[in-house]
Design a protein around this motif. Structure first.
Motif, PDB file in Angstrom:
ATOM      1  N   ALA A  98     -30.434 -14.148  11.073  1.00  0.00           N
ATOM      2  CA  ALA A  98     -29.528 -13.527  10.771  1.00  0.00           C
ATOM      3  C   ALA A  98     -28.276 -13.209  11.085  1.00  0.00           C
ATOM      4  N   GLN A  99     -27.347 -12.087  10.586  1.00  0.00           N
ATOM      5  CA  GLN A  99     -26.220 -11.560  10.849  1.00  0.00           C
ATOM      6  C   GLN A  99     -26.348 -10.476   9.944  1.00  0.00           C
ATOM      7  N   SER A 100     -24.720  -9.345  10.428  1.00  0.00           N
ATOM      8  CA  SER A 100     -24.877  -8.375  10.239  1.00  0.00           C
ATOM      9  C   SER A 100     -23.315  -7.801  10.512  1.00  0.00           C
ATOM     10  N   VAL A 101     -23.122  -7.111   9.856  1.00  0.00           N
ATOM     11  CA  VAL A 101     -21.746  -6.260   9.025  1.00  0.00           C
ATOM     12  C   VAL A 101     -21.978  -4.786   9.782  1.00  0.00           C
ATOM     13  N   ALA A 102     -20.603  -4.644  11.023  1.00  0.00           N
ATOM     14  CA  ALA A 102     -20.614  -3.210  11.300  1.00  0.00           C
ATOM     15  C   ALA A 102     -20.248  -2.002  10.345  1.00  0.00           C
ATOM     16  N   LEU A 103     -20.744  -0.816   9.894  1.00  0.00           N
ATOM     17  CA  LEU A 103     -19.602   0.297   9.558  1.00  0.00           C
ATOM     18  C   LEU A 103     -19.225   0.746  10.828  1.00  0.00           C
ATOM     19  N   PRO A 104     -18.450   2.187  10.011  1.00  0.00           N
ATOM     20  CA  PRO A 104     -17.897   3.121  11.233  1.00  0.00           C
ATOM     21  C   PRO A 104     -18.803   3.647  11.903  1.00  0.00           C
ATOM     22  N   ARG A 120     -18.355  -8.368   3.002  1.00  0.00           N
ATOM     23  CA  ARG A 120     -17.336  -8.465   3.763  1.00  0.00           C
ATOM     24  C   ARG A 120     -16.544  -7.188   2.934  1.00  0.00           C
ATOM     25  N   GLU A 121     -16.337  -6.443   3.983  1.00  0.00           N
ATOM     26  CA  GLU A 121     -16.279  -4.815   3.583  1.00  0.00           C
ATOM     27  C   GLU A 121     -14.631  -4.779   2.672  1.00  0.00           C
ATOM     28  N   MET A 122     -14.323  -4.143   1.661  1.00  0.00           N
ATOM     29  CA  MET A 122     -13.056  -3.922   0.481  1.00  0.00           C
ATOM     30  C   MET A 122     -12.677  -2.508   0.790  1.00  0.00           C
ATOM     31  N   GLN A 123     -13.655  -1.746   0.507  1.00  0.00           N
ATOM     32  CA  GLN A 123     -13.858   0.386  -0.043  1.00  0.00           C
ATOM     33  C   GLN A 123     -14.430   0.803   0.576  1.00  0.00           C
ATOM     34  N   SER A 124     -14.195   1.943   1.302  1.00  0.00           N
ATOM     35  CA  SER A 124     -14.866   3.059   1.399  1.00  0.00           C
ATOM     36  C   SER A 124     -14.254   4.730   0.819  1.00  0.00           C
ATOM     37  N   LEU A 125     -15.523   5.505   0.047  1.00  0.00           N
ATOM     38  CA  LEU A 125     -15.256   7.035  -0.607  1.00  0.00           C
ATOM     39  C   LEU A 125     -16.333   7.739   0.024  1.00  0.00           C
ATOM     40  N   SER A 126     -15.478   8.910  -0.353  1.00  0.00           N
ATOM     41  CA  SER A 126     -16.773  10.430   0.251  1.00  0.00           C
ATOM     42  C   SER A 126     -17.598  10.386  -1.075  1.00  0.00           C
ATOM     43  N   THR A 127     -18.227  10.847  -1.399  1.00  0.00           N
ATOM     44  CA  THR A 127     -20.386  10.640  -2.086  1.00  0.00           C
ATOM     45  C   THR A 127     -18.933  12.416  -2.698  1.00  0.00           C
ATOM     46  N   LEU A 128     -18.571  13.219  -1.914  1.00  0.00           N
ATOM     47  CA  LEU A 128     -18.387  14.298  -2.764  1.00  0.00           C
ATOM     48  C   LEU A 128     -16.741  14.248  -2.851  1.00  0.00           C
ATOM     49  N   PRO A 129     -16.950  16.140  -3.759  1.00  0.00           N
ATOM     50  CA  PRO A 129     -15.811  16.018  -4.844  1.00  0.00           C
ATOM     51  C   PRO A 129     -14.146  16.161  -3.934  1.00  0.00           C
ATOM     52  N   ALA A 130     -13.075  15.564  -4.246  1.00  0.00           N
ATOM     53  CA  ALA A 130     -12.135  15.619  -3.888  1.00  0.00           C
ATOM     54  C   ALA A 130     -11.502  16.759  -2.946  1.00  0.00           C
ATOM     55  N   GLY A 131     -11.230  16.501  -1.503  1.00  0.00           N
ATOM     56  CA  GLY A 131     -11.034  17.409  -0.466  1.00  0.00           C
ATOM     57  C   GLY A 131     -11.706  18.283   0.608  1.00  0.00           C
ATOM     58  N   GLU A 132     -13.271  17.694  -0.154  1.00  0.00           N
ATOM     59  CA  GLU A 132     -14.460  18.779   0.247  1.00  0.00           C
ATOM     60  C   GLU A 132     -14.687  18.563   1.934  1.00  0.00           C
ATOM     61  N   ALA A 133     -14.803  19.162   2.831  1.00  0.00           N
ATOM     62  CA  ALA A 133     -15.602  18.379   3.920  1.00  0.00           C
ATOM     63  C   ALA A 133     -17.187  18.013   3.749  1.00  0.00           C
ATOM     64  N   VAL A 134     -17.914  17.169   4.410  1.00  0.00           N
ATOM     65  CA  VAL A 134     -19.041  17.374   5.247  1.00  0.00           C
ATOM     66  C   VAL A 134     -19.619  18.443   5.610  1.00  0.00           C
TER      67      VAL A 134
END
Length: 396
Positions: free
Chosen positions: A226-232, A272-286
């Protein structure tokens, strides 16, 4: 091979495992596609639900028939379909060998003409709290993610669709930063690579995606490779989906409400991670009470969708089929509460949003040029829906 089985193998799409079967350069609506699909809904049975429900989807109109009980079962939350379209598999999410009865995984035969289900047998899954499953593309084993046990397991499949022996169980080790959700491993999903050589597992508790080689000779998982990759830290990876071309993987992160884009090496399974985006509308915090749930790639490969619980929306992204990278298009309200899951029919024309908190399945038409969603006005009553899978209705 029986000709009908061969057709089923090409057309059945087990959408919980999110492995599209349509090439990216083809039209998403196939001329030889069935006119109707049985749609099976997994549910939680703590309230008025009795088990697995069944409806019929008319591909031309998007019309769903009234849902009826296909078979009684306890908490058959997530479902998966055998590649030949003849068998359905369901987990019992409450299963815990130490505290509650039940083996954790059940196999059902699908009656060809009616879609009725018949219980074949049950099998143990090697740990408490199974939450997700997938059938390998050759139909030789069922892979299961055990959330509470922080483990993954492989169960052999027999030629008649019955569950065979529990082949192996791999327990994860590790934790991350969230004070309550990440004190220990929580395997949350298993997804099979398009070429059937690797299984990818999202572990919410560890903030990692693990890649395991599959062992076709033993119908199991090769743990020591097995191998793995970390998320933030604090991401909480929940589910993942392959692009139809097999070059990209999309991971939806429950706790941070993000969607991560990875390149995927089919030869070695490397991410290999290339990009990360919010799933919420622009400027909207969790906000408190908001989290993501499901991610699905459109059969055309041109769009990616993710669900937001609390925000109660489907995030729509346009995908560059060459680079895999995403551009946010819109957030469409699901017209209900807590979209734990949603599914796109195999033709790519319709999206079914399953609102767990309001006992509804809402049908949306997909704009094949923009990926945007338009509610059709059809809202189906399904008690506590949490998963949907499609099986072609054979010609009469």
């Amino acid at each position: 091979m029986n000709p009908m089985i061969a057709v089923y193998r090409m057309l059945v799409v087990a959408v919980c495992s999110v492995v599209p079967l349509v090439a990216a350069d083809r039209s998403p609506v196939m001329s030889d596609a069935p006119k109707e699909f049985f749609v099976y809904f997994g549910t939680y049975t703590k309230t008025r639900s009795k088990g697995i429900y069944r409806s019929r989807l008319d591909v031309a109109t998007g019309r769903l028939s009234a849902a009826e009980l296909a078979i009684a079962a306890r908490d058959p939350a997530f479902l998966a379909v055998h590649p030949n379209g003849g068998y359905l598999y369901a987990i019992d999410e409450r299963s815990d060998p130490a505290r509650t009865p039940g083996k954790g995984l059940a196999a059902y035969a699908i009656e060809r003409g009616t879609g009725k289900l018949t219980l074949l047998n049950e099998q143990e899954v090697g740990g408490p709290g199974p939450c997700h499953l997938a059938v390998d593309h050759a139909g030789r084993s069922v892979l299961v993610a055990n959330y509470s046990g922080g483990s993954v397991a492989a169960i052999a499949l027999q030629s008649d669709g019955r569950l065979g022996e529990l082949r192996n169980v791999i327990r994860h080790r590790g934790a991350s930063v969230h004070p309550t959700r990440q004190k220990q491993p929580h395997a949350h999903a298993v997804t099979i690579a398009p070429d059937n050589r690797f299984m990818l597992t999202a572990d919410l508790g560890m903030d990692r995606v693990l890649v395991y080689p599959l062992d076709p000779a033993q119908d199991g998982i090769i743990a020591n490779a097995a191998q793995s990759v970390a998320l933030p830290p604090g991401s909480g990876p929940r589910h993942l989906a392959f692009h139809p071309n097999g070059k990209f993987v999309y991971v939806i992160n429950e706790l941070l409400c993000t969607l991560a884009v990875f390149s995927y090496g089919a030869r070695d399974g490397q991410l290999r991670e290339m990009q990360s985006l919010s799933t919420l509308p622009a400027g909207e915090a969790v906000k408190q009470g908001t989290s993501t749930a499901e991610v699905v790639v459109h059969p055309s490969g041109r769009f990616v969708y993710g669900s937001n619980r609390g925000h109660d929306s489907i995030a729509v992204f346009a995908a560059d089929v060459t680079t895999g990278k995403l551009t946010h298009v819109a957030n469409e309200p699901t017209l209900g509460r807590t979209p734990r899951h949603f599914a796109i029919d195999p033709t790519g024309a319709w999206l079914l949003a399953e609102n767990q908190g309001s006992d509804t399945v809402v049908v949306f038409r997909i704009d094949l040029q923009t990926g945007k969603l338009r509610a059709t006005g059809q809202i189906l009553d399904v008690p506590v829906p949490v998963c949907a899978v499609f099986v072609p209705v054979p010609p009469s």
